[in-house]
Design a protein around this motif. Sequence first.
Motif, PDB file in Angstrom:
ATOM      1  N   ASN A 248       0.096  26.409 -30.547  1.00  0.00           N
ATOM      2  CA  ASN A 248      -1.235  27.010 -30.410  1.00  0.00           C
ATOM      3  C   ASN A 248      -2.194  26.440 -31.461  1.00  0.00           C
TER       4      ASN A 248
ATOM      5  N   THR B 272      -5.152  26.332 -36.332  1.00  0.00           N
ATOM      6  CA  THR B 272      -4.256  27.143 -35.513  1.00  0.00           C
ATOM      7  C   THR B 272      -4.983  28.372 -34.983  1.00  0.00           C
TER       8      THR B 272
ATOM      9  N   ALA C   3      -4.521  32.380 -33.029  1.00  0.00           N
ATOM     10  CA  ALA C   3      -3.607  33.509 -33.175  1.00  0.00           C
ATOM     11  C   ALA C   3      -2.272  33.143 -32.530  1.00  0.00           C
ATOM     12  N   GLY C   4      -1.184  33.471 -33.221  1.00  0.00           N
ATOM     13  CA  GLY C   4       0.130  33.130 -32.707  1.00  0.00           C
ATOM     14  C   GLY C   4       0.488  31.672 -32.873  1.00  0.00           C
ATOM     15  N   GLY C   5      -0.308  30.935 -33.639  1.00  0.00           N
ATOM     16  CA  GLY C   5      -0.041  29.514 -33.826  1.00  0.00           C
ATOM     17  C   GLY C   5       0.659  29.220 -35.133  1.00  0.00           C
TER      18      GLY C   5
ATOM     19  N   SER D 151      -0.827  31.248 -38.555  1.00  0.00           N
ATOM     20  CA  SER D 151      -1.787  31.629 -37.505  1.00  0.00           C
ATOM     21  C   SER D 151      -3.198  31.805 -38.061  1.00  0.00           C
ATOM     22  N   ASN D 152      -4.167  31.567 -37.190  1.00  0.00           N
ATOM     23  CA  ASN D 152      -5.588  31.764 -37.527  1.00  0.00           C
ATOM     24  C   ASN D 152      -5.962  31.083 -38.847  1.00  0.00           C
TER      25      ASN D 152
ATOM     26  N   ASN E  12      -2.479  39.073 -36.054  1.00  0.00           N
ATOM     27  CA  ASN E  12      -2.607  37.622 -36.179  1.00  0.00           C
ATOM     28  C   ASN E  12      -1.595  36.880 -35.318  1.00  0.00           C
ATOM     29  N   TRP E  13      -0.435  37.486 -35.144  1.00  0.00           N
ATOM     30  CA  TRP E  13       0.624  36.794 -34.407  1.00  0.00           C
ATOM     31  C   TRP E  13       0.495  36.995 -32.902  1.00  0.00           C
TER      32      TRP E  13
ATOM     33  N   ASP F 205      -2.158  38.165 -31.229  1.00  0.00           N
ATOM     34  CA  ASP F 205      -3.530  38.039 -30.749  1.00  0.00           C
ATOM     35  C   ASP F 205      -3.986  39.318 -30.050  1.00  0.00           C
TER      36      ASP F 205
END
Length: 380
Positions: free
Chosen positions: A116, A171, A173-175, A191-192, A325-326, A328
């Motif tokens: 992501n 990245t 969210a979830g990235g 993430s984010n 954050n993970w 989303d």
Amino acid sequence: MNIDKNRLDRYLKGESTPEEQQLIEAWYAQLGADSSLDEKKVDRISMRLDQRMQNEGLLTEIPVKKLSTRKSLRFWYASAAAAALLVFGIYFFSQKHESNTQKDLLADIKAPQGTNAVIVLGDQREVELDKLKNGDTIHADGYQVFRNEHGEITYKVASATGQPVYNTVRTKAGGMTSVQLADGSRVWVNSNSELKYPISFAKHQREVSLNGEAYFEVEKDATRPFYVKSREHTVKVLGTRFNVQNYDNEYKSTLLEGKIALTNKATALGEEVDLEFPVQLRPNQSYDGNRIIFEEDANRAIDWKEGYFDFSNTTLELAAVKLSNWYDVKIKVAGALKNRRIYAQIDRQRSLKDVLETINTVIPIKYEWNNNEVLITNLK
């Protein structure tokens, strides 16, 4: 229970909403034979209820002589009571179905797959990393970008350029992704977050900028200090392992190995650093912008990199931020529950529902899906 006349008129005209229909029919079921309601309106309500029940297969037509008002009311009271049972049966089924649907929705929020993330090249081209297979190459002006067998971003620079060329990894969210820098240092980006870095370092210093969170394993080079630059802080490194969390209104650097120095002053990419660094961290220490904190286990700071949530002695509010954050999904914690502390370690590959259920075994909570967000409240 009283019914607004306008709402009643809309019902008689067939213009009411399903919710208003349920309300009126439940109200009608409470009417008694001595009701003072206008007889014509009672009859019209009765007819509508009867018609609805016939349409739904719950009533058969029976020839009936004209009844007195009292008999009519009693007869239609029974009819309306049956309708009310239908209404409330549907209502409670809907409530249960809605509750199950909410849980199904949360169960459907699976752990993110892939990186992501995007990489922004020096010419501002954006490339989605999930579209690059291991071994693929991106050709840019004077350099190439690869994804190695571990999925990590690496570089091959054809020749040195006069001006620094910066790339950015961003990245969602979830990235999460990782980059190998020009000196061999490695960075994992949570993430984010956004990491900006030159494709090759200058002779006198190494530098990157960070918004969000990243874990660094920096190669030692006594002649070229390594700097992590952010909005309000600068970290100076020679060679070490550490984590920097730099989200909005939240800063924390945690040292796992080696030594780092910090200052509450920002520096920009391309700017030579000529600052004092009054804060120095040793392993198992962190700095939140105000004070040094001893950490029993600094590895907890990189739970995200290792694939799990470490909620050991964590407030429910902070846990909700990590989950948001993970997955989303906006997650809100009500009232005093925000400061309740939990103790749990949970696999990040589980669905959001599974994670919330695990938390529920530690602190009894109620969670519900409301207006595209999850609300966590006390279980009463």
